[in-house]
Design an enzyme around this catalytic site. Structure first.
Site, PDB file in Angstrom:
ATOM      1  N   GLU A  37       9.590   8.279 -17.054  1.00 12.44           N
ATOM      2  CA  GLU A  37       7.864   8.741 -16.852  1.00 12.44           C
ATOM      3  C   GLU A  37       7.549   8.402 -18.065  1.00 12.44           C
ATOM      4  O   GLU A  37       6.517   7.973 -18.959  1.00 12.44           O
ATOM      5  CB  GLU A  37       8.023   9.949 -16.837  1.00 12.44           C
ATOM      6  CG  GLU A  37       7.905  10.591 -15.567  1.00 12.44           C
ATOM      7  CD  GLU A  37       8.488  12.336 -15.062  1.00 12.44           C
ATOM      8  OE1 GLU A  37       8.594  12.504 -16.168  1.00 12.44           O
ATOM      9  OE2 GLU A  37       8.653  12.012 -14.164  1.00 12.44           O
ATOM     10  N   HIS A  82       0.682  -1.186   0.285  1.00 14.38           N
ATOM     11  CA  HIS A  82      -0.137  -0.114  -0.278  1.00 14.38           C
ATOM     12  C   HIS A  82       0.791   1.738   0.638  1.00 14.38           C
ATOM     13  O   HIS A  82       0.422   2.374   0.437  1.00 14.38           O
ATOM     14  CB  HIS A  82      -0.808  -0.224   0.993  1.00 14.38           C
ATOM     15  CG  HIS A  82      -1.763  -1.420   1.643  1.00 14.38           C
ATOM     16  ND1 HIS A  82      -2.839  -0.957   0.793  1.00 14.38           N
ATOM     17  CD2 HIS A  82      -1.615  -2.154   2.500  1.00 14.38           C
ATOM     18  CE1 HIS A  82      -3.418  -2.515   0.735  1.00 14.38           C
ATOM     19  NE2 HIS A  82      -2.566  -3.079   2.054  1.00 14.38           N
ATOM     20  N   SER A 127      13.655  21.355 -15.575  1.00 16.93           N
ATOM     21  CA  SER A 127      12.626  22.459 -16.304  1.00 16.93           C
ATOM     22  C   SER A 127      12.880  24.100 -16.655  1.00 16.93           C
ATOM     23  O   SER A 127      13.873  24.080 -16.572  1.00 16.93           O
ATOM     24  CB  SER A 127      11.748  22.834 -14.921  1.00 16.93           C
ATOM     25  OG  SER A 127      11.198  24.014 -14.802  1.00 16.93           O
ATOM     26  N   LYS A 149      15.598  21.127 -10.948  1.00 18.83           N
ATOM     27  CA  LYS A 149      14.766  20.111 -11.052  1.00 18.83           C
ATOM     28  C   LYS A 149      15.412  19.715 -11.591  1.00 18.83           C
ATOM     29  O   LYS A 149      16.768  20.250 -12.776  1.00 18.83           O
ATOM     30  CB  LYS A 149      13.485  21.227 -11.644  1.00 18.83           C
ATOM     31  CG  LYS A 149      12.421  20.986 -11.217  1.00 18.83           C
ATOM     32  CD  LYS A 149      11.447  20.146  -9.744  1.00 18.83           C
ATOM     33  CE  LYS A 149      10.513  19.395 -10.684  1.00 18.83           C
ATOM     34  NZ  LYS A 149      10.060  20.054 -11.273  1.00 18.83           N
TER      35      LYS A 149
END
Length: 471
Positions: free
Chosen positions: A296, A162, A283, A289
């Site tokens: 991704e 979980h 970024s 970043k």
């Protein structure tokens, strides 16, 4: 009256009107099925050699056709072949070029076959070759995972259920779980070959042919171990495409799960790993970043392959036997599934060696969340306490430790004994992270020794695959 353009079509004799230009553009497939050209030529060469062997063609006719086909293949490979939309597909483009190159004898290439069994053969030859490439990429990724697991066999991290801290495990053990997923994928692709490796050539349009062909010889020439048993099914069957797309979707599912974990682990909230800058981007507005874009994108591209599977299932679901033009649509989804999976496996093959594991950060995270609570319950169980009672006792112990702001291993012995008087000093052997993972020293367990043993077994398995080739 038919135009000159229409009389060039192999089926034009029946028609008295030219094909509408929109219809011609709408129905063409050569813009994408030209990818099948090497396999179309391979199949045609085998077919004409078979025809020569059974006496339908002379040896001279066979050699003229084969020479012409090989010349066309060289033109295609050199980018010098002129593809024509009005000739509809890869098959008719090559046949027309063959007739132009070798004369009337070129028209005999299609004796005893149809585009229906021809395209089915092309697809199987194509997919057989691509599956070999994809399996090799899977094996290379599995090797990279085994190397990482061996390197990090003793690194302790939190194991999650979980996405909540559950029990301590080793990073190597976690990575070998990824290996097992890819192992099943490689086996599934290998299993697909049994259904791919069936020759439909000789089924002709749907009923077979009166030309005295030798399908066994065609199968031998093309390396097919089996021949389609029913001519109607042979030209209708696209199960092998569905099966491949399903297997590809599962590989992508696994790569997507890997990607999700890498994204989490790279984030400052976890900080378990770093990835080389070469595999991340920044970024346009936030200079701090470091985004794991490769992972991704793999996660995102998974949806494409799911879509390819849904597409082929939908194409096939309402078709009566035998061949229908719907099946022209089977290629783009298949090609996309192959290309996307190949690209993502190549990306992971580069990405995996760039992972740097932050052992101290992972170890510190494993000290949070009372991950050895189950070990304490096991300790009480081994002392004769029923597990459900032990579970309740440990739950109260965790509540107490939370209030005290301590880990379980930080509680003094009298503090622990207030929850069960059978607890003794040996309890701490169950509460330390290192002891917890080391104790799971059984087959499939997370103990460093078992991780190393599992990695060694994985290497033996991979060596066996390489030694057997395509098995």
């Amino acid at each position: 009256m038919p135009t000159d353009n229409d009389t060039a079509k192999p089926w034009g004799g029946r028609f008295t009107e030219a094909t509408d230009q929109f219809v011609e553009a709408f129905t063409e497939s050569v813009s994408f099925d030209r990818r099948l050209a090497p396999y179309d030529i391979e199949g045609s060469v085998a077919h004409v050699r078979m025809l020569a062997r059974v006496g339908v063609l002379t040896d001279a006719e066979c050699e003229a056709i084969c020479t012409g086909l090989n010349d066309i293949l060289m033109q295609i490979e050199a980018g010098e072949f002129a593809w024509k939309q009005e000739l509809e597909d890869v098959h008719m483009n090559i046949e027309a070029a063959l007739v132009q190159q070798v004369g009337e004898v070129g028209k005999k290439v299609h004796s005893g076959r149809s585009r229906n069994d021809q395209v089915a053969t092309d697809l199987r030859l194509y997919l057989r070759a691509e599956v070999a490439v994809l399996r090799a990429l899977l094996v290379q990724n599995m090797q990279a995972l085994v190397a990482l697991a061996e390197q990090e066999a003793g690194a302790i991290m939190p194991g999650y259920t979980h996405l909540q801290g559950a029990q301590p495990i080793t990073f190597g053990h976690h990575i070998l779980a990824w290996y097992e997923m890819l192992k099943r994928d490689e086996q599934r692709l290998n299993d697909c070959l049994a259904r791919i490796n069936v020759l439909p050539l000789g089924a002709a349009a749907l009923a077979g042919t009166r030309v005295p062909i030798d399908r066994a010889l065609s199968a031998e020439l093309l390396g097919f171990p089996a021949i389609a048993a029913n001519s109607l099914d042979a030209v209708s069957d696209r199960d092998f495409v569905v099966e491949f797309c399903a297997a590809a979707a599962l590989v992508m599912l696994h790569l997507s799960r890997f990607s999700e974990e890498l994204v989490l682990w790279l984030s400052p909230a976890f900080g378990f790993i770093d990835i080389d800058d070469a595999f991340c981007t920044g970024s346009s507005i936030m200079p701090q970043k470091k985004n794991p874009d490769v992972a991704e994108l793999v996660r995102g591209k998974t949806g494409r392959v799911y879509g390819d599977l849904t597409t082929i299932l939908t194409i096939m679901k309402g078709q009566p036997l035998a061949y229908n033009r719907d099946n022209q649509e089977d290629k783009e989804c298949l090609f996309d599934a192959v290309d996307t999976l190949k690209l993502c496996l190549q990306a992971y093959l580069k990405l995996l060696p760039s992972i740097q594991v932050k052992r101290e950060v992972m170890h510190e995270a494993a000290q949070q969340g009372y991950l050895t609570a189950t070990d304490l319950a096991d300790y009480l169980t081994l002392k004769g306490v029923a597990f459900r009672d032990a579970h309740a006792i440990v739950g109260k112990t965790v509540q107490y430790a939370l209030r005290q702001g301590k880990g379980l291993e930080q509680l003094e012995l009298p503090e622990l004994q207030q929850f069960h008087d059978g607890i003794d000093v040996h309890v701490y052997d169950y509460l330390r992270l290192q002891d917890s993972v080391a104790a799971r020293d059984h087959a499939g367990g997370t103990a460093p020794a078992k991780v190393r043993a599992a990695a060694a077994e994985a290497r033996r398995y991979l060596d066996s695959i390489r030694s057997k080739g395509n098995r």
